[in-house]
Design a protein around this motif. Structure first.
Motif, PDB file in Angstrom:
ATOM      1  N   ARG A 187      72.583  20.618  15.816  1.00 51.47           N
ATOM      2  CA  ARG A 187      71.036  19.868  15.439  1.00 51.47           C
ATOM      3  C   ARG A 187      70.255  20.720  14.988  1.00 51.47           C
ATOM      4  O   ARG A 187      69.725  20.571  14.004  1.00 51.47           O
ATOM      5  CB  ARG A 187      70.671  19.023  16.516  1.00 51.47           C
TER       6      ARG A 187
ATOM      7  N   VAL B 266      64.116  20.156  16.867  1.00 54.45           N
ATOM      8  CA  VAL B 266      64.531  19.204  17.795  1.00 54.45           C
ATOM      9  C   VAL B 266      63.191  18.854  18.307  1.00 54.45           C
ATOM     10  O   VAL B 266      62.837  19.460  19.093  1.00 54.45           O
ATOM     11  CB  VAL B 266      65.562  19.511  18.848  1.00 54.45           C
TER      12      VAL B 266
ATOM     13  N   LEU C  32      73.051  22.140  21.326  1.00 55.18           N
ATOM     14  CA  LEU C  32      71.933  21.850  20.377  1.00 55.18           C
ATOM     15  C   LEU C  32      71.963  22.370  19.354  1.00 55.18           C
ATOM     16  O   LEU C  32      71.449  22.174  18.079  1.00 55.18           O
ATOM     17  CB  LEU C  32      70.713  22.191  21.291  1.00 55.18           C
TER      18      LEU C  32
ATOM     19  N   VAL D 123      62.129  21.462  21.225  1.00 59.82           N
ATOM     20  CA  VAL D 123      63.026  22.796  20.818  1.00 59.82           C
ATOM     21  C   VAL D 123      62.376  23.663  19.850  1.00 59.82           C
ATOM     22  O   VAL D 123      62.049  23.286  18.797  1.00 59.82           O
ATOM     23  CB  VAL D 123      64.551  22.422  20.565  1.00 59.82           C
TER      24      VAL D 123
ATOM     25  N   GLU E 247      74.068  24.629  27.090  1.00 59.73           N
ATOM     26  CA  GLU E 247      72.947  23.744  26.543  1.00 59.73           C
ATOM     27  C   GLU E 247      72.645  24.250  24.916  1.00 59.73           C
ATOM     28  O   GLU E 247      72.488  23.516  24.005  1.00 59.73           O
ATOM     29  CB  GLU E 247      71.477  24.035  27.317  1.00 59.73           C
ATOM     30  N   LYS E 248      72.516  25.696  24.709  1.00 56.53           N
ATOM     31  CA  LYS E 248      72.454  26.287  23.288  1.00 56.53           C
ATOM     32  C   LYS E 248      73.453  25.709  22.449  1.00 56.53           C
ATOM     33  O   LYS E 248      73.347  25.274  21.065  1.00 56.53           O
ATOM     34  CB  LYS E 248      72.302  27.755  23.131  1.00 56.53           C
TER      35      LYS E 248
END
Length: 150
Positions: free
Chosen positions: A121, A63, A118, A70, A114-115
């Motif tokens: 993606r 990302v 994400l 990321v 949050e993980k």
């Protein structure tokens, strides 16, 4: 913990891959090595948590946005965290270089929610990350780097 032959072998393989990647960038004068598949490649600069010496490693960024990069601390699904991850946990003020441009960043480990947001993606960019997570009982950290002022 006593380092086993498998650990030494994994660590050597990681160093060789990193050196080969960095050599590709240098020998091509920056024309090659800044992308692997759909992912940009960044050079992460950390401060060694024990030595205090600047350390650098080439990593993919599944990302990549202007204000968020990321990174995945997978170490190929090894049971141990990568050294670069341990370094940025100790000192989150890092730098990222991409295509010869270096910028100061602050790194943090993504929280659970949050993980989870994400992860789809990340796996779309590189399905191998899902395989690394299956390979280890360690929860592979997702690292978020955001710009900081120098």
């Amino acid at each position: 913990m006593t380092r086993t032959l498998a650990h030494r072998s994994t660590d050597l393989m990681m160093r060789v891959m990193n050196a080969a990647h960095r050599s590709l960038v240098v020998l091509s004068r920056g024309r090659l090595g800044w992308k692997i598949g759909p992912m940009p490649v960044v050079e992460l600069h950390t401060t060694g948590r024990k030595s205090g010496v600047r350390r650098s490693t080439m990593l993919t960024a599944p990302v990549y946005e202007p204000d968020k990069v990321v990174l995945i601390a997978s170490k190929g699904g090894d049971e141990r965290h990568p050294y670069w991850y341990l370094n940025l946990v100790a000192d989150p003020n890092v730098e990222l270089t991409e295509n010869g441009v270096t910028r100061p960043m602050r790194a943090r480990t993504a929280g659970e929610a949050e993980k989870a947001q994400l992860w789809p993606r990340i796996v779309r960019a590189n399905p191998g990350y899902a395989g690394y997570q299956r390979k280890t009982s360690r929860d592979i950290p997702v690292v978020i780097c955001e710009p900081r002022t120098p």
